[in-house]
Design a protein around this motif. Sequence first.
Motif, mmCIF file in Angstrom:
data_model
loop_
_atom_site.group_PDB
_atom_site.id
_atom_site.type_symbol
_atom_site.label_atom_id
_atom_site.label_comp_id
_atom_site.label_asym_id
_atom_site.label_seq_id
_atom_site.Cartn_x
_atom_site.Cartn_y
_atom_site.Cartn_z
ATOM 1 N N GLU A 40 35.476 43.562 37.255
ATOM 2 C CA GLU A 40 35.139 42.106 37.466
ATOM 3 C C GLU A 40 33.816 42.004 37.922
ATOM 4 O O GLU A 40 33.455 40.728 37.532
ATOM 5 C CB GLU A 40 36.127 41.779 38.788
ATOM 6 C CG GLU A 40 37.642 41.564 38.345
ATOM 7 C CD GLU A 40 38.717 41.307 39.271
ATOM 8 O OE1 GLU A 40 37.949 40.608 40.254
ATOM 9 O OE2 GLU A 40 39.564 41.622 39.471
ATOM 10 N N ILE A 43 32.277 41.025 34.519
ATOM 11 C CA ILE A 43 32.893 39.739 34.033
ATOM 12 C C ILE A 43 32.033 38.667 34.517
ATOM 13 O O ILE A 43 31.598 37.661 34.240
ATOM 14 C CB ILE A 43 34.540 39.368 34.303
ATOM 15 C CG1 ILE A 43 35.299 40.396 33.450
ATOM 16 C CG2 ILE A 43 34.734 38.091 34.114
ATOM 17 C CD1 ILE A 43 36.567 40.534 33.872
ATOM 18 N N ASP A 67 37.570 31.295 27.555
ATOM 19 C CA ASP A 67 37.652 32.603 27.622
ATOM 20 C C ASP A 67 38.395 33.069 28.804
ATOM 21 O O ASP A 67 38.147 32.691 29.918
ATOM 22 C CB ASP A 67 36.135 33.354 27.794
ATOM 23 C CG ASP A 67 35.992 34.893 28.019
ATOM 24 O OD1 ASP A 67 36.822 35.438 28.965
ATOM 25 O OD2 ASP A 67 35.571 35.553 27.231
ATOM 26 N N GLU A 69 38.929 35.800 30.663
ATOM 27 C CA GLU A 69 38.573 36.498 31.708
ATOM 28 C C GLU A 69 37.549 35.752 32.590
ATOM 29 O O GLU A 69 37.310 35.781 33.770
ATOM 30 C CB GLU A 69 37.802 37.652 31.308
ATOM 31 C CG GLU A 69 38.706 38.852 30.639
ATOM 32 C CD GLU A 69 37.810 40.091 30.192
ATOM 33 O OE1 GLU A 69 38.450 41.106 30.102
ATOM 34 O OE2 GLU A 69 36.606 39.883 29.556
ATOM 35 N N LYS A 72 39.250 33.136 34.834
ATOM 36 C CA LYS A 72 40.014 33.756 35.920
ATOM 37 C C LYS A 72 38.691 33.857 36.898
ATOM 38 O O LYS A 72 38.958 33.768 38.150
ATOM 39 C CB LYS A 72 40.532 35.141 35.534
ATOM 40 C CG LYS A 72 41.134 35.803 36.745
ATOM 41 C CD LYS A 72 41.881 37.045 36.227
ATOM 42 C CE LYS A 72 42.364 37.670 37.303
ATOM 43 N NZ LYS A 72 42.973 39.110 37.112
ATOM 44 N N MET A 73 37.662 34.140 36.507
ATOM 45 C CA MET A 73 36.314 34.412 37.474
ATOM 46 C C MET A 73 36.095 33.009 38.011
ATOM 47 O O MET A 73 35.642 32.956 39.313
ATOM 48 C CB MET A 73 35.397 35.001 36.759
ATOM 49 C CG MET A 73 34.066 35.347 37.545
ATOM 50 S SD MET A 73 34.474 36.329 39.086
ATOM 51 C CE MET A 73 34.956 37.967 38.488
#
Length: 83
Positions: A40, A43, A67, A69, A72-73
Motif C-alpha cells: 500500500e 500504491i 485505477d 488501487e 482505494k487509496m
Amino acid sequence: MTQLFPKSRLKWACRRGMLELDVLLGPFVEEAFDELPDPEKLIFQRLLEVEDPDLFAWFMGHEKCPDPELNKMVQFILGRVKV
C-alpha cells in the motif's frame, strides 16, 4: 519490485500546487503512512505521481479514479480526514 522512497522524499512530493491537496496528503504521510503495509505504501507513491488536476477531481469527488488501487487509496485517505 519498486523501491520505497524515504519519508522525506514523500513529504516533499506531498507539497502540491493546490492547498486542498496539501492539507490531505501532508498530514496523511505524517500520521498514517508508516502504518501501511509495503504494497500500500507503493500504491501511495504511485498516487503521488498523478497530476494535480486529476488528484483534485478524485479527492473532491468530481470524478472517480479509473485505477482501482489508486481509487482505494484515495478513499482510504478521505476516510482518515479529520473535519
